[in-house]
Design an enzyme around this catalytic site. Structure first.
Site, PDB file in Angstrom:
ATOM      1  N   THR A   1     -21.594 -19.736 -63.869  1.00 42.33           N
ATOM      2  CA  THR A   1     -21.413 -21.064 -64.476  1.00 42.33           C
ATOM      3  C   THR A   1     -19.953 -21.447 -64.624  1.00 42.33           C
ATOM      4  O   THR A   1     -19.077 -20.676 -64.281  1.00 42.33           O
ATOM      5  CB  THR A   1     -22.068 -21.091 -65.867  1.00 42.33           C
ATOM      6  OG1 THR A   1     -21.689 -19.897 -66.566  1.00 42.33           O
ATOM      7  CG2 THR A   1     -23.560 -21.137 -65.744  1.00 42.33           C
TER       8      THR A   1
ATOM      9  N   GLU B   1     -13.429  -5.912 -59.246  1.00 41.57           N
ATOM     10  CA  GLU B   1     -13.490  -6.883 -60.340  1.00 41.57           C
ATOM     11  C   GLU B   1     -13.077  -6.243 -61.667  1.00 41.57           C
ATOM     12  O   GLU B   1     -13.671  -5.268 -62.105  1.00 41.57           O
ATOM     13  CB  GLU B   1     -14.887  -7.505 -60.431  1.00 41.57           C
ATOM     14  CG  GLU B   1     -15.087  -8.570 -59.370  1.00 41.57           C
ATOM     15  CD  GLU B   1     -16.465  -9.198 -59.358  1.00 41.57           C
ATOM     16  OE1 GLU B   1     -16.595 -10.284 -58.790  1.00 41.57           O
ATOM     17  OE2 GLU B   1     -17.404  -8.603 -59.908  1.00 41.57           O
TER      18      GLU B   1
ATOM     19  N   THR C   1     -12.784 -14.398 -53.194  1.00 40.79           N
ATOM     20  CA  THR C   1     -13.621 -14.979 -54.260  1.00 40.79           C
ATOM     21  C   THR C   1     -12.961 -14.616 -55.596  1.00 40.79           C
ATOM     22  O   THR C   1     -12.059 -15.309 -56.032  1.00 40.79           O
ATOM     23  CB  THR C   1     -15.077 -14.471 -54.193  1.00 40.79           C
ATOM     24  OG1 THR C   1     -15.086 -13.043 -54.177  1.00 40.79           O
ATOM     25  CG2 THR C   1     -15.766 -14.992 -52.954  1.00 40.79           C
TER      26      THR C   1
ATOM     27  N   ASN D   1     -18.327 -10.794 -64.609  1.00 34.03           N
ATOM     28  CA  ASN D   1     -19.695 -10.810 -64.114  1.00 34.03           C
ATOM     29  C   ASN D   1     -20.698 -11.396 -65.091  1.00 34.03           C
ATOM     30  O   ASN D   1     -21.852 -11.641 -64.747  1.00 34.03           O
ATOM     31  CB  ASN D   1     -20.118  -9.406 -63.675  1.00 34.03           C
ATOM     32  CG  ASN D   1     -19.511  -9.086 -62.331  1.00 34.03           C
ATOM     33  OD1 ASN D   1     -19.811  -9.749 -61.355  1.00 34.03           O
ATOM     34  ND2 ASN D   1     -18.624  -8.108 -62.314  1.00 34.03           N
TER      35      ASN D   1
ATOM     36  N   LYS E   1     -12.051  -9.232 -47.813  1.00 35.82           N
ATOM     37  CA  LYS E   1     -12.261  -9.728 -49.187  1.00 35.82           C
ATOM     38  C   LYS E   1     -13.238  -8.764 -49.863  1.00 35.82           C
ATOM     39  O   LYS E   1     -14.151  -8.227 -49.223  1.00 35.82           O
ATOM     40  CB  LYS E   1     -12.761 -11.169 -49.222  1.00 35.82           C
ATOM     41  CG  LYS E   1     -14.118 -11.476 -48.704  1.00 35.82           C
ATOM     42  CD  LYS E   1     -15.269 -11.233 -49.625  1.00 35.82           C
ATOM     43  CE  LYS E   1     -15.010 -11.770 -51.008  1.00 35.82           C
ATOM     44  NZ  LYS E   1     -16.165 -11.399 -51.885  1.00 35.82           N
TER      45      LYS E   1
ATOM     46  N   THR F   1     -19.692  -3.492 -45.055  1.00 31.42           N
ATOM     47  CA  THR F   1     -19.254  -3.915 -46.384  1.00 31.42           C
ATOM     48  C   THR F   1     -18.692  -5.330 -46.407  1.00 31.42           C
ATOM     49  O   THR F   1     -18.193  -5.805 -45.400  1.00 31.42           O
ATOM     50  CB  THR F   1     -18.165  -2.967 -46.912  1.00 31.42           C
ATOM     51  OG1 THR F   1     -17.789  -3.415 -48.207  1.00 31.42           O
ATOM     52  CG2 THR F   1     -16.939  -3.015 -46.026  1.00 31.42           C
TER      53      THR F   1
END
Lengths: 402, 402
Positions: free
Chosen positions: A402, A275, A151, A397, A177, A188
């Site tokens: 959007t 991230e 992702t 995040n 992932k 997880t």
């Protein structure tokens, strides 16, 4: 702790008897592979661990129920971009349909097919695209399925180990992932491990659960547990080595060491690619009352926003580390805690030592920061992995939806 | 929950018989007030709640021990920039010296003086500056002490309530410092409340502890508990109202409502001014199994990094809210959860509803975002307050030390 000294990582390759595919079906907005499958030529022993989040996603529930029937699996169909979570009866129906279509395509039993989804919570799977995707999948030996589940991951997570069992070469290969919403409690995100070792399904389940506790369950990116977390292992026995039936079997310990290393390596890759992360943070706790407490303290440290932000800023602010230790429920000798960061001793007997701030800060510029803590209350230990907290974590995040 | 309908906030003013000072002693690098005191003209009943962090700072321990002797206090000396935490025997000695110097200056008993410090962990108090500072302090009726305790706070937190007790006007005035490392477990950061009500010390302690649980303990900025957290209340009785001795006293409930509102208002101001925050996030949970579980769920939601980043980005991504609910230990009816954000219903019976994404996003641009959750398992409720997770949070915490 499992001794992994006898095993080493090697270049990515699939074990005997597995094929995969990863294709682009336009499930999400981005221009990337988003749909794929992983197939064993024969039914494999299978085991899984799953999210402890109460809102377990439809595919996670279905795969859990499927594996728990007789610990066998032959194929997993998977997608990114849509988590099929909080999607009600329609979502459950869609997961079942996906399972059915895949079993028909492969001509195998329904309960040999697992399904896995990751991505946005609350959206239904676009079943026309799923149906077309299943038709389009074809056998390959590349690594595209490892890319199809990504992702916000910057790169695929892969790990491969080869060991000798009964004179045969056995391969254990995993991929995962990760990225955000990573703070597993039992299992997880999505992790898949394939091997051509032979092992009884129940024994595989027991071994996986134990080893996930000290690997996947010891990483944290942001303290959030996903609704879709799942780790699945398939063992098809095609290496021709004797099938493991008990932990007393001669080759069990080498198999476990190999599996552990693959799981640990995937876990570390997930943490390092958290991230927005710019570096991997590893915490080693010694002198703990128990391994569980060592793990708790290590995970609390790599999970603290303040520690994570300080590491991003290369700020050797050990006060945040000791403060985090004090927040845990672990036994602590509050007058005798030692802390080192990247080998630089900063705290001895709970008091700050003089050290070269600039040198310490410079060392924290590396892509790995290691925090060593000694609690001096026992002889147990624990490890955990995380990443720094950066502007990019917030950016990713704040605008994922959007 | 305490009913606070009968009481309202009013402009800042001190209760009868208190004075203060806040001065700049150059304890830190920044050009701001960093040292001060708060004094009652007569000994006051006193109560406190303190951090649950195992590494309790020297001033926190000393003030706790001092108050617990006979629940009396007349003065508190306080500083920012240096936390006097993890400073060993030297730190304890410095806190004792500070207490002694202040008692000598005021000509009062040693055990009527509290000390409070906030700032960097691990550094010793510069005692020459502390000594000079104590000499320099002089009685004022402005609000400089409320500024002297600020660290990364953008503004002082103040709250004032006036009530009638036995025909007399009683004032309850509080101030606090917050910003980062805010995730109290029992008490929190530095908070001070003064009142000219009269109340028995033990009763004041009991009332404070209860009301901190639903106010200060229900805010979170970053999940970290400081070593220095402390809330202290002083009640000097100088309003001339009858002294409260029991929860059965006629005026006890109005006093408690006033205290609760002051604590709640300070808590909300701390959350709204969390490090880097652009908005206050309030979460109201209804239909919980118990008030404790309602509080747990509310606090988990306002504490989730993913929820906080989404709010910063004005992203109506309710999946992160429901996922956070699922991570808690609270009873949840997983098929019947409702979620509203700023009055826009997004989830009913655990399923997403169609709603105007743009309007929802626009509404999240306000300086307050309200999340309403109904768990539909009971009739209890809970509230919590937090803030969004922003680039500036990372920036502030990546470079606080240097």
């Amino acid at each position: 702790m499992i001794k992994t000294d006898e095993v080493t990582l090697t270049n990515f390759q699939w074990p005997t008897g597995y094929y995969n595919d990863g294709i682009e079906m336009g499930l999400g907005v981005s221009d990337k592979l988003d749909f794929g499958y992983l197939v064993s030529e024969v039914p494999a022993s299978a085991a899984g661990t799953y999210t402890t989040n109460k809102f377990q996603a439809a595919p996670t529930k279905l795969t859990k129920n499927t594996i728990n029937q007789d610990h066998q699996l032959q194929a997993v169909v998977m997608n990114s971009a849509c988590a099929n979570s909080c999607t009600g009866k329609q979502g459950e129906q869609n997961a079942l349909t996906e399972q059915k279509l895949m079993s028909e395509k492969l001509g195998i039993d329904l309960n040999l097919v697992g399904v896995a989804s990751t991505g946005l919570i609350g959206a239904q799977l676009p079943m026309d695209k799923v149906t077309a995707g299943i038709e389009k999948l074809s056998p390959h030996h590349d690594d595209n399925v490892t890319k199809a589940v990504m992702t916000t991951d910057k790169k695929p997570k892969q790990a491969c180990v080869q060991i000798k069992m009964g004179g045969k070469t056995v391969t254990i290969t995993g991929f995962a992932k990760g990225s955000g919403m990573i703070h597993p409690k039992m299992a997880t995100m999505l992790g898949f491990v394939t091997t051509d070792a032979g092992i009884d399904g129940e024994l595989l389940q027991q071994t996986l659960s134990q080893n996930v506790d000290t690997t996947f369950n010891q990483i944290t990116v942001d303290g959030d547990t996903s609704t879709n977390d799942m780790v699945v292992v398939m063992a098809n026995g095609m290496a021709g080595a004797p099938k493991l039936a008990s932990t007393d079997d001669a080759d069990f310990s080498i198999f476990q060491a190999g599996l552990h290393l693959v799981l640990q390596e995937l876990a570390k890759q997930i943490a390092a690619d958290g991230e927005g992360a710019t570096k991997l943070v590893e915490c080693n706790v010694e002198g703990a009352f128990s391994d569980l407490e060592g793990q708790e303290v290590a995970k609390a440290i790599v999970g603290s926003n303040l520690v994570k932000a300080a590491i991003f800023g290369q700020d050797p602010n050990w006060g945040r580390i000791i403060s985090t230790i004090g927040m845990t429920n672990a036994h602590v000798d509050i007058e005798h805690v030692d802390i080192e960061v990247n080998g630089i001793k900063m705290v001895e007997d709970s008091l700050g030592l003089p050290f070269d701030q600039q040198a310490a800060s410079d060392s924290m510029g590396a892509n790995k920061v290691v925090i060593d803590v000694n609690l001096h209350v026992g002889s147990a230990s624990g490890q955990a992995w995380g990443c720094d907290l950066t502007y990019n974590y917030v950016k990713i995040n704040a605008s994922y939806h959007t």
